[in-house]
Design a protein around this motif. Structure first.
Motif, PDB file in Angstrom:
ATOM      1  N   LEU A  10       0.844  -1.190   0.000  1.00 42.48           N
ATOM      2  CA  LEU A  10       0.000   0.000   0.000  1.00 42.48           C
ATOM      3  C   LEU A  10       0.878   1.238   0.000  1.00 42.48           C
ATOM      4  N   ALA A  39      -5.622  -4.731 -13.328  1.00 45.31           N
ATOM      5  CA  ALA A  39      -6.506  -4.086 -12.365  1.00 45.31           C
ATOM      6  C   ALA A  39      -7.797  -4.896 -12.257  1.00 45.31           C
ATOM      7  N   PRO A  87      -3.638   6.595  -8.221  1.00 40.31           N
ATOM      8  CA  PRO A  87      -4.624   5.549  -7.897  1.00 40.31           C
ATOM      9  C   PRO A  87      -4.863   4.590  -9.057  1.00 40.31           C
ATOM     10  N   ASP A  89      -2.770   3.331 -10.903  1.00 45.27           N
ATOM     11  CA  ASP A  89      -1.698   2.331 -10.958  1.00 45.27           C
ATOM     12  C   ASP A  89      -2.013   1.107 -10.090  1.00 45.27           C
ATOM     13  N   THR A  90      -3.095   1.170  -9.340  1.00 46.76           N
ATOM     14  CA  THR A  90      -3.486   0.040  -8.505  1.00 46.76           C
ATOM     15  C   THR A  90      -3.770  -1.186  -9.366  1.00 46.76           C
ATOM     16  N   VAL A 118      -0.174  -4.041  -5.858  1.00 46.75           N
ATOM     17  CA  VAL A 118       0.141  -2.651  -5.540  1.00 46.75           C
ATOM     18  C   VAL A 118      -1.175  -1.898  -5.398  1.00 46.75           C
ATOM     19  N   THR A 119      -1.351  -1.265  -4.245  1.00 50.03           N
ATOM     20  CA  THR A 119      -2.548  -0.481  -3.991  1.00 50.03           C
ATOM     21  C   THR A 119      -2.144   0.952  -3.717  1.00 50.03           C
ATOM     22  N   VAL A 120      -2.678   1.873  -4.502  1.00 51.00           N
ATOM     23  CA  VAL A 120      -2.355   3.287  -4.347  1.00 51.00           C
ATOM     24  C   VAL A 120      -3.574   3.998  -3.779  1.00 51.00           C
ATOM     25  N   SER A 121      -3.393   4.601  -2.624  1.00 51.15           N
ATOM     26  CA  SER A 121      -4.486   5.319  -1.984  1.00 51.15           C
ATOM     27  C   SER A 121      -4.438   6.795  -2.358  1.00 51.15           C
TER      28      SER A 121
END
Length: 122
Positions: A10, A39, A87, A89-90, A118-121
């Protein structure tokens, strides 16, 4: 060749992350390497690729200038440095290998790792 991807996690938007993919079983330097991502609800898509020697790289437009692919043949490892992440890119990121020149489609690659999330907040 067996591939093991790791390094996902994250991260906040604008941050950085480095993915690694360790290879074993064959002569790593004989393989062009690629990174793909998938995704939720979408097809797997090309992200970046690097030639056997590392002298040639290629990126999909959305990641140009933000992501960098590299490899260390002595360590049998390929890397994907993610900077200025967004985000969008998650995804689950996969590494892949093929013999021959670099390529950008899923069907061009014969060997795949298991993926790292991969998690983009925002």
């Amino acid at each position: 060749v067996q591939l093991q991807a790791y390094g996902g996690g994250l991260v906040q938007a604008g941050g950085s992350l480095r993915l690694s993919c360790a290879a074993s079983g064959r002569i790593f330097g004989n393989f062009a390497m690629g990174w793909f991502r998938q995704a939720p609800g979408k097809e797997r898509e090309f992200v970046a690729a690097i030639s056997e020697s590392g002298s040639t790289t290629f990126y999909t437009d959305p990641v140009k200038g933000r992501f960098t692919i590299s490899r260390d043949n002595a360590k049998n490892t390929v890397y994907l440095q993610l900077n200025s992440v967004k985000p969008e890119d998650t995804a689950v990121y996969y590494c892949a290998a093929r013999q021959g020149s670099i390529a950008t489609t899923v069907t061009d690659y014969n060997y795949w790792g298991q993926g790292t999330l991969v998690t983009v907040s925002s």
